[in-house]
Design a protein around this motif. Structure first.
Motif, PDB file in Angstrom:
ATOM      1  N   UNK A 150      21.161  80.230 169.051  1.00  0.00           N
ATOM      2  CA  UNK A 150      21.822  79.157 168.311  1.00  0.00           C
ATOM      3  C   UNK A 150      22.810  78.398 169.190  1.00  0.00           C
ATOM      4  N   UNK A 151      23.480  79.112 170.082  1.00  0.00           N
ATOM      5  CA  UNK A 151      24.450  78.441 170.948  1.00  0.00           C
ATOM      6  C   UNK A 151      23.810  77.663 172.075  1.00  0.00           C
ATOM      7  N   UNK A 152      22.662  78.118 172.547  1.00  0.00           N
ATOM      8  CA  UNK A 152      22.025  77.522 173.720  1.00  0.00           C
ATOM      9  C   UNK A 152      20.966  76.487 173.344  1.00  0.00           C
ATOM     10  N   UNK A 153      20.263  76.734 172.223  1.00  0.00           N
ATOM     11  CA  UNK A 153      19.171  75.836 171.832  1.00  0.00           C
ATOM     12  C   UNK A 153      19.475  75.016 170.579  1.00  0.00           C
ATOM     13  N   UNK A 154      20.646  75.209 169.979  1.00  0.00           N
ATOM     14  CA  UNK A 154      21.043  74.386 168.843  1.00  0.00           C
ATOM     15  C   UNK A 154      20.020  74.395 167.718  1.00  0.00           C
TER      16      UNK A 154
ATOM     17  N   UNK B  75       4.851  75.439 168.827  1.00  0.00           N
ATOM     18  CA  UNK B  75       6.244  75.808 168.586  1.00  0.00           C
ATOM     19  C   UNK B  75       7.189  75.055 169.511  1.00  0.00           C
ATOM     20  N   UNK B  76       6.791  74.860 170.754  1.00  0.00           N
ATOM     21  CA  UNK B  76       7.665  74.122 171.672  1.00  0.00           C
ATOM     22  C   UNK B  76       7.663  72.622 171.375  1.00  0.00           C
ATOM     23  N   UNK B  77       6.565  72.094 170.860  1.00  0.00           N
ATOM     24  CA  UNK B  77       6.582  70.706 170.379  1.00  0.00           C
ATOM     25  C   UNK B  77       7.644  70.553 169.286  1.00  0.00           C
ATOM     26  N   UNK B  78       7.651  71.526 168.376  1.00  0.00           N
ATOM     27  CA  UNK B  78       8.621  71.512 167.281  1.00  0.00           C
ATOM     28  C   UNK B  78      10.046  71.666 167.817  1.00  0.00           C
ATOM     29  N   UNK B  79      10.231  72.548 168.785  1.00  0.00           N
ATOM     30  CA  UNK B  79      11.559  72.763 169.361  1.00  0.00           C
ATOM     31  C   UNK B  79      12.073  71.495 170.038  1.00  0.00           C
ATOM     32  N   UNK B  80      11.229  70.812 170.791  1.00  0.00           N
ATOM     33  CA  UNK B  80      11.652  69.573 171.449  1.00  0.00           C
ATOM     34  C   UNK B  80      11.984  68.502 170.416  1.00  0.00           C
ATOM     35  N   UNK B  81      11.217  68.465 169.351  1.00  0.00           N
ATOM     36  CA  UNK B  81      11.479  67.459 168.306  1.00  0.00           C
ATOM     37  C   UNK B  81      12.831  67.711 167.633  1.00  0.00           C
TER      38      UNK B  81
ATOM     39  N   UNK C  97      17.044  73.694 167.744  1.00  0.00           N
ATOM     40  CA  UNK C  97      15.724  74.168 168.178  1.00  0.00           C
ATOM     41  C   UNK C  97      15.636  75.689 168.185  1.00  0.00           C
ATOM     42  N   UNK C  98      16.710  76.374 167.816  1.00  0.00           N
ATOM     43  CA  UNK C  98      16.774  77.836 167.932  1.00  0.00           C
ATOM     44  C   UNK C  98      15.655  78.533 167.173  1.00  0.00           C
ATOM     45  N   UNK C  99      15.378  78.108 165.954  1.00  0.00           N
ATOM     46  CA  UNK C  99      14.371  78.808 165.146  1.00  0.00           C
ATOM     47  C   UNK C  99      12.982  78.701 165.755  1.00  0.00           C
ATOM     48  N   UNK C 100      12.676  77.567 166.324  1.00  0.00           N
ATOM     49  CA  UNK C 100      11.365  77.412 166.947  1.00  0.00           C
ATOM     50  C   UNK C 100      11.250  78.289 168.193  1.00  0.00           C
ATOM     51  N   UNK C 101      12.317  78.355 168.983  1.00  0.00           N
ATOM     52  CA  UNK C 101      12.300  79.227 170.168  1.00  0.00           C
ATOM     53  C   UNK C 101      12.234  80.689 169.730  1.00  0.00           C
TER      54      UNK C 101
ATOM     55  N   UNK D  99      16.654  72.239 178.083  1.00  0.00           N
ATOM     56  CA  UNK D  99      16.630  73.703 178.048  1.00  0.00           C
ATOM     57  C   UNK D  99      15.352  74.203 177.374  1.00  0.00           C
ATOM     58  N   UNK D 100      14.923  73.511 176.342  1.00  0.00           N
ATOM     59  CA  UNK D 100      13.663  73.860 175.678  1.00  0.00           C
ATOM     60  C   UNK D 100      12.497  73.680 176.641  1.00  0.00           C
TER      61      UNK D 100
END
Length: 569
Positions: free
Chosen positions: A445-449, A495-501, A451-455, A511-512
């Motif tokens: 949560x701190x590093x990926x904001x 999942x990474x498409x979702x994280x970047x979005x 996008x955390x759930x997707x990562x 970072x993603x």
């Protein structure tokens, strides 16, 4: 004097009655502890607490650091001898907050525990930290003592190695961190650092004394090999050289006398008979190391001698015991790392369990060299996050006092999930029983904001693949490993498409993308994509990797060399 348990208010609406008190004879790490507390507390509360020494009169609201006179004025008795060099007590007493630890690192570690565990500060990487802001800073009644389970803690990942302040904040104390007096120094200082036979008995000497080379199949073999450790003249030279090392390196606390990073151990009649009698090739090595350790023990009582239980020398001798000033560093290189060492049914892990169980009762001090990445493919997915805690707990259960967690240590770092893995390992080496899931969630949560759930889902997908298929994962497995199938790659890309979005900033989006590199690496390394699509993916991969500072694709290959090689395929 008695104290009533109560919460204390350290700051409110930008004001505070508190000051930080350190001993008048404070050591550098205690001065630094006060400065770190002052700095971060100001960022949290907008209040810069003054720092004073204990030769000034005591006031009613103080944060007392270290073993100082104001602490004694409260009537508090702290047994510093029980805290060792790194343990600490955090205690509230009336309106005072006491943080006192053993020297040289305990008080500093206590300050970091307060900042992190009570005030919510997080250090994710040297560049990315979270410092909460609060108009009202209040802490509950506290009376807790912490001591590390391990005396020697080294996370050998670039993400920890490149910043000494960052390593100290994670309470790491290993040889390779550039820890200075302000950090309380290092707990161990090696000379040399493992695989030292070529330094101890150089090849030039062996050329003059061919009998020093190991005998294999009836012939003396030269090159990068071991030595004939039963040769009395060689032993004499080794003892003299170790004494010279101790004199030339006065900071060293551990002298390494360990095998070269190869097989090729001596099987001359004397070495062979002794090893066979003791039922392990470790026997001639331990006898050699013991002779050196005994020879320096009286003159250098604070120096220990370390050797490796590694590959051919991993099994302990039947009756021979390491001398009391010898450290055995057991290496887990052959093991499966997708399942816990203690319960994995692979033959490699069964064998390792037998060896650590045999070393535990006979080694005066047991360290472990553990492996936490794929060394042939730094960027390849390595599903070991779910076993990190189980493995550290397993080591501690079997009497291990020092852990070296080797990962991607290349200059550029940024191996697969490197910042996260380094972060979790640091937490576990301090406290093997810590709440790893909480640390994982904090980091994501701190590093990926956003996008955390997707990562998080990607991490779950990766580990589920090896768990459901019961796949054993080793540190040199290829990108054709069965868990890296098309189904995995397709879902990972989604999942990474979702994280970047979802990423809320360019920094987080990048970072993603760095976390996504392993998926692209597998597709490129296994020719999952062809033609123009392949060239485009390679271009994107290299663009992100170079921007991230990646220098090595594996332990033995630089990124640029790999790029040239794969461009021709």
């Amino acid at each position: 004097m008695s104290a009533t348990p109560q919460r204390i208010v350290l700051a409110d609406e930008g004001k505070s009655s508190y000051r930080i008190i350190i001993p008048v004879d404070a050591i550098q790490s205690e001065h630094y502890a006060a400065e770190e507390l002052q700095k971060y507390f100001e960022r949290i509360s907008s209040v810069k607490l003054p720092i004073a020494t204990d030769d000034q009169p005591m006031t009613s609201h103080e944060i007392m650091l270290g073993d100082n006179k104001h602490l004694h004025s409260l009537g508090l008795q702290v047994d510093l001898s029980r805290l060792g060099s790194e343990g600490f007590l955090i205690k509230t007493f009336n309106n005072h907050l006491v943080i006192v630890g053993g020297r040289p690192r305990g008080t500093l570690y206590g300050v970091y525990a307060l900042l992190e565990e009570k005030l919510g500060v997080r250090w994710f990487t040297p560049e990315v930290e979270h410092v909460p802001t609060m108009m009202h800073v209040e802490i509950p009644f506290l009376d807790e003592t912490q001591k590390p389970a391990l005396e020697y803690r080294e996370v050998f990942w670039t993400e920890m190695l490149r910043d000494a302040d960052f390593a100290a904040r994670h309470r790491l104390n290993g040889h390779h961190y550039h820890l200075t007096e302000k950090h309380g120094g290092r707990a161990v200082v090696f000379y040399p650092f493992v695989h030292s036979l070529d330094q101890l008995i150089p090849r030039e000497i062996c050329k003059q004394h061919p009998e020093f080379w190991p005998m294999i199949d009836g012939k003396r073999i030269s090159g990068y090999v071991q030595r004939c450790l039963s040769n009395p003249e060689l032993v004499k030279i080794a003892v003299e050289r170790v004494r010279k090392w101790v004199e030339e390196h006065p900071d060293a606390t551990i002298i390494d006398v360990s095998q070269n990073d190869t097989g090729n151990w001596c099987q001359c009649p004397e070495c062979k008979v002794f090893d066979e009698t003791e039922e392990s090739p470790a026997a001639s090595l331990i006898r050699f190391v013991n002779t050196i350790a005994k020879s320096i023990e009286q003159d250098y009582p604070n120096i220990r001698v370390e050797t490796l239980a590694y590959q051919y020398s991993r099994k302990p001798p039947k009756t021979l015991r390491p001398h009391r000033n010898v450290i055995i560093r057991l290496c887990s290189i052959e093991c499966c790392f997708s399942h816990p060492l203690e319960s994995c049914l692979s033959e490699e892990n069964k064998s390792f369990r037998r060896d650590i169980e045999a070393w535990q009762p006979v080694s005066p001090l047991l360290y472990v060299w553990d492996y936490t990445t794929n060394f042939a493919h730094y960027i390849q997915p390595f599903p070991n996050l779910e076993v990190l805690q189980a493995n550290v707990m397993f080591f501690v259960k079997h009497g291990v006092k020092g852990l070296f967690e080797q990962g991607n240590y290349s200059p550029g770092g940024n191996g697969e999930m490197a910042p996260l893995r380094a972060y979790l390992l640091a937490k576990l080496l301090w406290n093997p029983d810590t709440d790893v899931q909480k640390h994982l969630d904090d980091f994501l949560e701190g590093y990926y904001g956003r996008a955390a759930n997707a990562v998080r889902a990607y991490i779950g997908l990766l580990h589920r693949k090896v768990r459901e298929k019961n796949i054993h994962v080793h540190i040199y497995d290829p990108p054709t490993s069965p868990f890296l199938d098309d189904e995995f790659l397709e879902e990972a890309e989604r999942l990474f498409d979702e994280a970047e979005r979802l990423a809320e900033s360019d920094d987080i989006r990048f970072r993603v993308q760095v976390a996504r590199l392993p998926v692209w690496y597998v597709k490129l390394a296994t020719n999952r994509v062809k033609g123009e699509e392949r060239l485009e993916l390679l271009h994107r991969f290299l663009e992100v990797a170079r921007r991230a500072g990646v220098t090595h694709i594996s332990e033995g290959m630089k990124l640029d060399d790999w790029a040239k090689q794969i461009s021709k395929e």
